[in-house]
Write a protein that holds these residues in place. Structure first.
Motif, PDB file in Angstrom:
ATOM      1  N   GLY A 124       1.052  -1.210   0.043  1.00  0.00           N
ATOM      2  CA  GLY A 124      -0.465  -0.200  -0.386  1.00  0.00           C
ATOM      3  C   GLY A 124       0.433   1.391  -0.292  1.00  0.00           C
ATOM      4  N   LEU A 125       2.396   1.293  -0.193  1.00  0.00           N
ATOM      5  CA  LEU A 125       2.789   2.363  -1.181  1.00  0.00           C
ATOM      6  C   LEU A 125       3.515   3.025   0.952  1.00  0.00           C
ATOM      7  CD1 LEU A 125       1.803   4.147  -4.034  1.00  0.00           C
ATOM      8  CD2 LEU A 125       4.264   3.559  -3.070  1.00  0.00           C
ATOM      9  N   ASP A 126       3.529   1.738   1.789  1.00  0.00           N
ATOM     10  CA  ASP A 126       3.447   2.899   3.140  1.00  0.00           C
ATOM     11  C   ASP A 126       5.465   2.788   3.391  1.00  0.00           C
ATOM     12  OD1 ASP A 126       4.403   2.954   5.861  1.00  0.00           O
ATOM     13  OD2 ASP A 126       3.512   1.152   6.773  1.00  0.00           O
ATOM     14  N   PRO A 127       5.718   3.970   3.428  1.00  0.00           N
ATOM     15  CA  PRO A 127       6.836   3.813   3.213  1.00  0.00           C
ATOM     16  C   PRO A 127       7.714   4.035   4.258  1.00  0.00           C
ATOM     17  CG  PRO A 127       6.459   6.103   3.755  1.00  0.00           C
ATOM     18  CD  PRO A 127       5.306   5.171   3.428  1.00  0.00           C
ATOM     19  N   GLY A 128       7.020   3.486   5.943  1.00  0.00           N
ATOM     20  CA  GLY A 128       7.516   3.043   6.825  1.00  0.00           C
ATOM     21  C   GLY A 128       7.075   1.791   7.964  1.00  0.00           C
ATOM     22  N   LEU A 129       6.831   0.661   6.652  1.00  0.00           N
ATOM     23  CA  LEU A 129       6.844  -0.169   6.777  1.00  0.00           C
ATOM     24  C   LEU A 129       8.146  -1.002   7.717  1.00  0.00           C
ATOM     25  CD1 LEU A 129       4.186  -2.850   6.749  1.00  0.00           C
ATOM     26  CD2 LEU A 129       5.084  -3.928   4.204  1.00  0.00           C
ATOM     27  N   GLN A 130       7.532  -1.968   8.359  1.00  0.00           N
ATOM     28  CA  GLN A 130       8.733  -2.596   8.948  1.00  0.00           C
ATOM     29  C   GLN A 130       9.000  -4.574   9.075  1.00  0.00           C
ATOM     30  OE1 GLN A 130      12.095  -0.775   9.307  1.00  0.00           O
ATOM     31  NE2 GLN A 130      10.657   0.652   9.256  1.00  0.00           N
ATOM     32  N   ASP A 131      10.674  -4.765   9.425  1.00  0.00           N
ATOM     33  CA  ASP A 131      10.035  -5.957   8.859  1.00  0.00           C
ATOM     34  C   ASP A 131       9.150  -6.691  10.065  1.00  0.00           C
ATOM     35  OD1 ASP A 131      12.579  -4.834  10.195  1.00  0.00           O
ATOM     36  OD2 ASP A 131      13.197  -7.070  10.916  1.00  0.00           O
ATOM     37  N   SER A 132       9.772  -6.092  11.277  1.00  0.00           N
ATOM     38  CA  SER A 132       8.703  -6.665  12.274  1.00  0.00           C
ATOM     39  C   SER A 132       7.417  -6.604  11.818  1.00  0.00           C
ATOM     40  CB  SER A 132       8.787  -5.397  13.919  1.00  0.00           C
ATOM     41  OG  SER A 132       8.464  -4.475  13.570  1.00  0.00           O
ATOM     42  N   PRO A 149      -7.865 -10.597  -5.631  1.00  0.00           N
ATOM     43  CA  PRO A 149      -9.188 -10.498  -6.581  1.00  0.00           C
ATOM     44  C   PRO A 149      -9.713  -9.470  -5.319  1.00  0.00           C
ATOM     45  CG  PRO A 149      -8.814 -12.668  -5.627  1.00  0.00           C
ATOM     46  CD  PRO A 149      -7.552 -12.017  -5.208  1.00  0.00           C
ATOM     47  N   VAL A 150     -10.786  -8.768  -6.155  1.00  0.00           N
ATOM     48  CA  VAL A 150     -11.281  -8.213  -5.597  1.00  0.00           C
ATOM     49  C   VAL A 150     -12.440  -8.021  -4.632  1.00  0.00           C
ATOM     50  CG1 VAL A 150     -13.785  -5.904  -5.631  1.00  0.00           C
ATOM     51  CG2 VAL A 150     -12.259  -6.798  -7.350  1.00  0.00           C
ATOM     52  N   VAL A 151     -12.651  -9.361  -4.342  1.00  0.00           N
ATOM     53  CA  VAL A 151     -13.437  -9.688  -2.927  1.00  0.00           C
ATOM     54  C   VAL A 151     -12.233 -10.766  -2.169  1.00  0.00           C
ATOM     55  CG1 VAL A 151     -15.526 -11.198  -1.781  1.00  0.00           C
ATOM     56  CG2 VAL A 151     -16.056 -10.012  -3.738  1.00  0.00           C
ATOM     57  N   VAL A 152     -11.675 -10.758  -0.745  1.00  0.00           N
ATOM     58  CA  VAL A 152     -10.695 -11.138  -0.036  1.00  0.00           C
ATOM     59  C   VAL A 152     -11.144 -11.229   1.629  1.00  0.00           C
ATOM     60  CG1 VAL A 152      -9.181 -10.873  -1.430  1.00  0.00           C
ATOM     61  CG2 VAL A 152      -9.744  -9.018  -0.167  1.00  0.00           C
ATOM     62  N   ASN A 153     -10.934 -11.412   1.530  1.00  0.00           N
ATOM     63  CA  ASN A 153     -11.403 -11.643   3.451  1.00  0.00           C
ATOM     64  C   ASN A 153      -9.579 -10.888   4.389  1.00  0.00           C
ATOM     65  OD1 ASN A 153     -13.666 -13.219   3.119  1.00  0.00           O
ATOM     66  ND2 ASN A 153     -12.404 -15.111   3.028  1.00  0.00           N
ATOM     67  N   ARG A 154      -9.737  -9.895   4.872  1.00  0.00           N
ATOM     68  CA  ARG A 154      -8.322  -9.564   5.372  1.00  0.00           C
ATOM     69  C   ARG A 154      -8.535  -9.754   6.883  1.00  0.00           C
ATOM     70  NH1 ARG A 154      -8.645  -3.262   7.367  1.00  0.00           N
ATOM     71  NH2 ARG A 154      -8.474  -2.727   4.825  1.00  0.00           N
ATOM     72  N   ILE A 155      -6.606 -10.168   6.882  1.00  0.00           N
ATOM     73  CA  ILE A 155      -6.486 -11.141   8.202  1.00  0.00           C
ATOM     74  C   ILE A 155      -5.729  -9.892   8.942  1.00  0.00           C
ATOM     75  CG2 ILE A 155      -5.136 -12.851   9.021  1.00  0.00           C
ATOM     76  CD1 ILE A 155      -5.575 -14.953   6.318  1.00  0.00           C
ATOM     77  N   SER A 156      -5.064  -9.355   8.149  1.00  0.00           N
ATOM     78  CA  SER A 156      -3.914  -8.402   8.703  1.00  0.00           C
ATOM     79  C   SER A 156      -3.522  -6.906   8.381  1.00  0.00           C
ATOM     80  CB  SER A 156      -3.038  -9.132   9.768  1.00  0.00           C
ATOM     81  OG  SER A 156      -2.148  -8.012  10.125  1.00  0.00           O
ATOM     82  N   VAL A 157      -3.923  -6.134   8.901  1.00  0.00           N
ATOM     83  CA  VAL A 157      -3.381  -4.810   8.018  1.00  0.00           C
ATOM     84  C   VAL A 157      -2.427  -4.251   9.628  1.00  0.00           C
ATOM     85  CG1 VAL A 157      -5.554  -3.712   9.427  1.00  0.00           C
ATOM     86  CG2 VAL A 157      -4.642  -2.802   7.087  1.00  0.00           C
ATOM     87  N   VAL A 158      -1.843  -3.207   8.301  1.00  0.00           N
ATOM     88  CA  VAL A 158      -0.589  -2.484   8.834  1.00  0.00           C
ATOM     89  C   VAL A 158      -1.224  -0.813   8.540  1.00  0.00           C
ATOM     90  CG1 VAL A 158       1.740  -1.750   9.252  1.00  0.00           C
ATOM     91  CG2 VAL A 158       1.258  -4.607   9.252  1.00  0.00           C
ATOM     92  N   GLU A 159      -1.732   0.254   9.233  1.00  0.00           N
ATOM     93  CA  GLU A 159      -1.722   1.217   9.092  1.00  0.00           C
ATOM     94  C   GLU A 159      -0.609   2.327   9.423  1.00  0.00           C
ATOM     95  OE1 GLU A 159      -6.597   1.085   9.127  1.00  0.00           O
ATOM     96  OE2 GLU A 159      -5.336   1.628  10.670  1.00  0.00           O
ATOM     97  N   ARG A 160      -0.543   3.182   8.992  1.00  0.00           N
ATOM     98  CA  ARG A 160       0.927   4.101   9.208  1.00  0.00           C
ATOM     99  C   ARG A 160      -0.117   5.797   8.722  1.00  0.00           C
ATOM    100  NH1 ARG A 160       4.423   2.904  10.427  1.00  0.00           N
ATOM    101  NH2 ARG A 160       4.166   1.077   9.541  1.00  0.00           N
TER     102      ARG A 160
END
Length: 470
Positions: A117-125, A285-296
């Motif tokens: 999602g173009l998150d510049p701060g995404l880390q390995d953690s 696909p358009v319809v998926v089940n979200r399991i996890s999300v990282v937000e900034r």
């Protein structure tokens, strides 16, 4: 006895700064700033400057204010304000882990998607936490494939007009919707026994980066230690040569930054004991089940882009605004068009008055006048919500960010919030100043022909110190 010109000017500055508005020198601010340009502008360096009193709503100083200049990192002012006013203060950058299919007895009967999602701060953690969320969702096996989705933007990793030979440096990353550690690895080289190869580790540890260690410890004839990549081959091999006498750590960009992130994620799955059939690259696909999300939050991204002058964070903002005009596969051209139209619409200039091709100011093709830059500062100032976030994100004189070691005198410390800019040939400064009367001032100073930054920075600091004495 003769008195040098510099002695006279220094005496003038000390008098001005000591007594503020109560001056024996009754020259106008226009004349005083002209004097600074005449006496302090470094040899061979040009200047264009524009100063506006926001409190009095009037122009204070205009010296070639309409001249087109390379903005360098002050370009981030335009990027940040455009993003904040277009995307909104609550916008969030998201990296998602989603699935398609059902979970039966701990097995996902379908595919797993890591969606960039173009998150510049995404880390390995963050990727490790996603895998933990996967386990917590009761999934211990994937009866399908694991895909990385980088369909948010096209495959061009750089802005137009970026210098190819800056490639190994961490300030010029290879942009991708899916990146960790800002697209670079930290290469740590330590000496061992004389004549032996030094110890080399990289962080984060990723399988798609190869080490070619040709260096030796304590062998002077090999010359200085070098840590780099072959930028002509443009592959993921770190090459280490020369003599290692003490520990050195260097940040090196990885050309395929998405592959680096995906490789690390697959390694996390392996460590967690989660088996899968295969892996690859595919849009979800358009319809998926979200399991996890990282937000900034956009506010976090703007603060890092401005205060630390982080180019990756600025480009992420730039490309995210471009997505407002296209549903997917955003390109640098899309983003440049969106930002340019925003400038034209909000400032009232024409396309002939500026040229913007990236978000951070690295491009050789970026050109903006000091007057247009100040108009943008005025635009931010006119919107209270935008201004509060933007102003607090700028470096503060003598306090933090790229102004931590500048303008720290008693008169100017904590009175200037401004963005610095430095590329070979251009040194710039743009932002806000609270003068000795308490007036809010917007200003922009652009030096051209600046090969060495220090003289131009001293000139700009002197300019601001005199400006404070209004």
């Amino acid at each position: 006895m003769s008195i040098s010109k510099n002695t006279i000017v220094l005496s003038f500055l000390l008098t001005s700064l000591s007594f503020g508005p109560v001056l024996a020198d009754d020259r106008s601010m226009d004349q005083k700033l002209d004097s600074v340009i005449t006496n302090f502008l470094p040899k061979g360096v040009s200047v264009s400057a524009y100063v506006y009193d926001l409190t009095a709503d009037s122009t204070v100083f205009d010296f070639r204010g309409g001249e087109m200049c390379r903005p360098a990192s002050t370009e981030k002012v335009i990027t940040a304000v455009t993003a904040l006013m277009s995307l909104g203060k609550d916008y969030k950058f998201q990296t998602q882990l989603s699935s398609q299919g059902k979970v039966e007895d701990g097995t996902l009967k379908g595919d797993l998607y890591l969606i960039g999602g173009l998150d510049p701060g995404l880390q390995d953690s963050d990727l490790k936490r996603m895998v933990l969320d996967l386990k917590n969702a009761g999934i211990s096996r994937i009866d399908g494939n694991v895909y990385a989705d980088i369909s948010m933007m096209d495959s061009v990793p750089w802005g137009s007009g970026w210098c190819w030979d800056d490639a190994p440096s961490s300030f010029q990353p290879y942009i991708s919707p899916l990146m960790i550690h800002e697209g670079y690895v930290a290469v740590d080289v330590r000496p061992t026994e004389n004549g032996q190869a030094p110890q080399v580790t990289i962080s984060p540890s990723v399988k798609n980066v190869r080490i070619d260690n040709r260096a030796r410890s304590g062998v002077k004839s090999l010359g200085a230690l070098q840590i780099t990549r072959d930028i002509l081959k443009n592959d993921n091999t770190i090459i280490i040569t020369g003599n290692c006498t003490q520990r050195q750590v260097k940040e090196i960009t990885i050309p395929n930054s998405a592959e680096m992130a995906f490789s690390y994620f697959l390694g996390c799955l392996d460590e967690a004991g989660i088996a899968y059939s295969g892996s690859g690259w595919k849009a979800s696909p358009v319809v998926v089940n979200r399991i996890s999300v990282v937000e900034r939050s956009i506010q976090t991204v703007i603060k890092e882009a401005l205060r630390e002058s982080n180019n990756l964070y600025a480009e992420a903002l730039f490309l995210q605004t471009g997505r407002l005009s296209v549903p997917s596969k955003v390109t640098y051209s899309d983003a440049a068009k969106f930002v340019s139209n925003f400038v034209i619409r909000k400032i009232g200039v024409t396309q002939q008055d500026f040229n913007i091709v990236d978000g951070c100011g690295l491009s050789m093709y970026d050109y903006v006048s000091p007057r247009t830059m100040v108009d943008f500062l005025k635009l931010a100032y006119s919107d209270e919500e935008t201004y509060n976030i933007f102003y607090k994100s700028l470096p503060v004189s003598g306090i933090d960010g790229t102004l931590k070691s500048r303008l720290g005198s008693q008169q100017t410390i904590n009175r200037i919030h401004a963005k610095t800019g430095s590329v070979t040939g251009a040194c710039t400064l743009a932002g806000y100043l609270t003068d000795s009367r308490g007036h809010n001032i917007a200003f922009c100073i652009m030096n051209g022909g600046a090969i060495k930054m220090a003289p131009s920075r001293r000139f700009q600091d002197t300019f601001c110190e005199v400006l404070y004495g209004m």
